[in-house]
Motif scaffolding. Structure first.
Motif, PDB file in Angstrom:
ATOM      1  N   ASN A 120       0.818  -1.223   0.000  1.00  0.00           N
ATOM      2  CA  ASN A 120       0.000   0.000   0.000  1.00  0.00           C
ATOM      3  C   ASN A 120       0.849   1.268   0.000  1.00  0.00           C
ATOM      4  N   PHE A 121       2.165   1.116  -0.156  1.00  0.00           N
ATOM      5  CA  PHE A 121       3.103   2.235  -0.043  1.00  0.00           C
ATOM      6  C   PHE A 121       3.846   2.392  -1.373  1.00  0.00           C
ATOM      7  N   PHE A 122       3.837   3.626  -1.915  1.00  0.00           N
ATOM      8  CA  PHE A 122       4.418   3.888  -3.225  1.00  0.00           C
ATOM      9  C   PHE A 122       5.385   5.075  -3.127  1.00  0.00           C
ATOM     10  N   ASP A 123       6.609   4.845  -3.564  1.00  0.00           N
ATOM     11  CA  ASP A 123       7.694   5.819  -3.413  1.00  0.00           C
ATOM     12  C   ASP A 123       8.036   6.459  -4.745  1.00  0.00           C
ATOM     13  N   HIS A 124       8.155   7.794  -4.721  1.00  0.00           N
ATOM     14  CA  HIS A 124       8.506   8.578  -5.902  1.00  0.00           C
ATOM     15  C   HIS A 124       9.609   9.577  -5.544  1.00  0.00           C
ATOM     16  N   ALA A 125      10.087  10.280  -6.556  1.00  0.00           N
ATOM     17  CA  ALA A 125      10.951  11.457  -6.375  1.00  0.00           C
ATOM     18  C   ALA A 125      10.788  12.333  -7.604  1.00  0.00           C
ATOM     19  N   ASP A 126      10.924  13.631  -7.408  1.00  0.00           N
ATOM     20  CA  ASP A 126      10.699  14.535  -8.535  1.00  0.00           C
ATOM     21  C   ASP A 126      11.760  14.407  -9.620  1.00  0.00           C
ATOM     22  N   ILE A 127      12.894  13.756  -9.316  1.00  0.00           N
ATOM     23  CA  ILE A 127      13.930  13.592 -10.347  1.00  0.00           C
ATOM     24  C   ILE A 127      13.797  12.279 -11.113  1.00  0.00           C
ATOM     25  N   TYR A 128      12.919  11.379 -10.700  1.00  0.00           N
ATOM     26  CA  TYR A 128      12.783  10.112 -11.404  1.00  0.00           C
ATOM     27  C   TYR A 128      12.164  10.362 -12.780  1.00  0.00           C
ATOM     28  N   GLY A 129      12.969  10.106 -13.795  1.00  0.00           N
ATOM     29  CA  GLY A 129      12.512  10.400 -15.151  1.00  0.00           C
ATOM     30  C   GLY A 129      12.252  11.868 -15.366  1.00  0.00           C
ATOM     31  N   ASN A 130      12.950  12.727 -14.588  1.00  0.00           N
ATOM     32  CA  ASN A 130      12.714  14.179 -14.628  1.00  0.00           C
ATOM     33  C   ASN A 130      11.249  14.516 -14.399  1.00  0.00           C
ATOM     34  N   GLY A 131      10.622  13.768 -13.520  1.00  0.00           N
ATOM     35  CA  GLY A 131       9.220  14.001 -13.186  1.00  0.00           C
ATOM     36  C   GLY A 131       8.255  13.135 -13.966  1.00  0.00           C
ATOM     37  N   GLU A 132       8.746  12.513 -15.018  1.00  0.00           N
ATOM     38  CA  GLU A 132       7.869  11.729 -15.880  1.00  0.00           C
ATOM     39  C   GLU A 132       7.280  10.524 -15.153  1.00  0.00           C
ATOM     40  N   CYS A 133       8.040   9.941 -14.229  1.00  0.00           N
ATOM     41  CA  CYS A 133       7.545   8.757 -13.521  1.00  0.00           C
ATOM     42  C   CYS A 133       6.307   9.083 -12.694  1.00  0.00           C
ATOM     43  N   CYS A 184      12.206  15.561  -2.801  1.00  0.00           N
ATOM     44  CA  CYS A 184      12.670  16.729  -3.542  1.00  0.00           C
ATOM     45  C   CYS A 184      13.978  17.203  -2.928  1.00  0.00           C
ATOM     46  N   GLY A 185      14.605  18.175  -3.574  1.00  0.00           N
ATOM     47  CA  GLY A 185      15.829  18.754  -3.036  1.00  0.00           C
ATOM     48  C   GLY A 185      17.030  18.607  -3.935  1.00  0.00           C
ATOM     49  N   ILE A 186      16.902  17.822  -5.002  1.00  0.00           N
ATOM     50  CA  ILE A 186      18.000  17.670  -5.962  1.00  0.00           C
ATOM     51  C   ILE A 186      17.664  18.473  -7.213  1.00  0.00           C
ATOM     52  N   ASN A 187      18.515  19.418  -7.535  1.00  0.00           N
ATOM     53  CA  ASN A 187      18.389  20.164  -8.784  1.00  0.00           C
ATOM     54  C   ASN A 187      19.220  19.422  -9.829  1.00  0.00           C
ATOM     55  N   LYS A 188      18.581  18.481 -10.502  1.00  0.00           N
ATOM     56  CA  LYS A 188      19.318  17.563 -11.380  1.00  0.00           C
ATOM     57  C   LYS A 188      19.917  18.281 -12.589  1.00  0.00           C
ATOM     58  N   ASN A 189      19.197  19.215 -13.129  1.00  0.00           N
ATOM     59  CA  ASN A 189      19.668  19.887 -14.347  1.00  0.00           C
ATOM     60  C   ASN A 189      20.959  20.667 -14.117  1.00  0.00           C
ATOM     61  N   ASP A 190      21.071  21.314 -12.944  1.00  0.00           N
ATOM     62  CA  ASP A 190      22.245  22.122 -12.666  1.00  0.00           C
ATOM     63  C   ASP A 190      23.257  21.426 -11.758  1.00  0.00           C
TER      64      ASP A 190
END
Length: 308
Positions: free
Chosen positions: A44-57, A81-87
């Motif tokens: 019942n628990f689903f983990d994401h991050a804003d950098i996974y697939g640049n948000g696409e996931c 959140c907290g990783i600025n992947k592009n820079d």
């Protein structure tokens, strides 16, 4: 499936978490099937991050499910959140946290996150600024609970002293073949490499402070140096022990690798990363396997660790 009420929350969570870092490799129909398979297994628990697939996931996850309120209520959704992947830097500024959460919620098509984690430590963190962001997110109902990922005890202390909210999660790397959070405590005073305390006793700290540990990369060795299950060339003794216990319990070696983590009394959650429903089922079989103390130590030693 084993469930645990996470300290500091009202969340009763499965100890197996479906990680969504790689789901952008799947078509939408397969993502939907994978999530439903996870739910059928009791996850019942689903983990994401804003950098996974640049948000696409995150976007694909909600689109594949046609996310609605009824479906959302059955899920515990966590993102980071907290990783600025592009820079190529970390950013715990108030503006970055707030804008990141808005993006996450939009992509997931939900009004709130159950848990928000700060992904990796930002050396330029200003705790009071993070506190302001967390207060706004909590007051607005956008985030229910907060935590961190890959933080050591003093980094958590530095942040916690400024917060109104209790940090409830620390997500760290852990597998049978990557055990620095355990090693130094076992080999204390031995004067060998295993004795080096690389993580500032983060395992014991989180247990003392009722912070739930989540294990990412539960099948990796080192920092993305490959999967150890089935690698008989590099890990012959470990795979022999995995196979022996898999035969004993009637499960796969993957399940035994998971069970080694879930057996720990810290109630560690295991974050999977597979995109295959069959493998997810094999992993989930390790949720409740009652490894004995002798079996747990046998696996630890088979991975090359010393027990003085």
């Amino acid at each position: 499936m084993k469930y645990t009420k996470m300290p500091g929350t009202d969340l009763t969570a499965s100890n197996i978490i479906m990680g969504n870092m790689r789901i952008d490799a799947l078509p939408a129909t397969e993502i939907g099937k994978l999530v439903r398979s996870a739910q059928d297994l009791g996850i019942n628990f689903f983990d994401h991050a804003d950098i996974y697939g640049n948000g696409e996931c995150e976007a694909l996850f909600s689109q594949a499910l046609s996310m609605n309120s009824s479906m959302r209520e059955k899920m515990i959704i966590q993102s980071k959140c907290g990783i600025n992947k592009n820079d190529g830097y970390y950013d715990f500024s108030k503006d970055h946290i707030l804008s990141s959460v808005d993006g996450i919620l939009s992509r997931l098509n939900t009004d709130y996150l159950d848990i928000l984690l700060l992904h990796r430590p930002d050396p330029l963190m200003e705790p009071d600024e993070v506190s302001q962001a967390f207060d706004e997110l909590e007051k607005s109902g956008k985030v229910r609970y907060f935590g961190v990922s890959n933080h050591n005890p003093m980094q958590i202390e530095l942040l916690q002293q400024a917060l109104s909210q209790k940090l409830v999660v620390n997500q760290v790397q852990l597998s049978i073949a990557h055990t620095p959070i355990i090693d130094s405590g076992v080999a204390l005073n031995m004067g060998v490499d295993q004795s080096i305390n690389r993580d500032n006793s983060v395992l014991e700290y989180c247990r003392l402070h009722d912070i739930t540990l989540q294990a990412w990369s539960p099948f990796q060795t080192g920092f993305f140096e490959g999967v150890f299950v089935g690698d008989t060339e590099r890990f012959p003794e470990l795979n022999a022990e995995l196979d022996r216990l898999a035969a004993k319990y009637g499960v796969s070696p993957d399940a035994i690798a998971v069970a080694w983590i879930t057996r720990h009394p810290a109630d560690i959650q295991v974050v999977t990363g597979t995109t295959k429903a069959r493998r997810l089922q094999k992993m989930s079989d390790g949720s409740e396997i009652p490894l004995t103390r002798a079996e747990w130590y046998a696996l630890y030693k088979a991975a090359g660790n010393m027990v003085p």
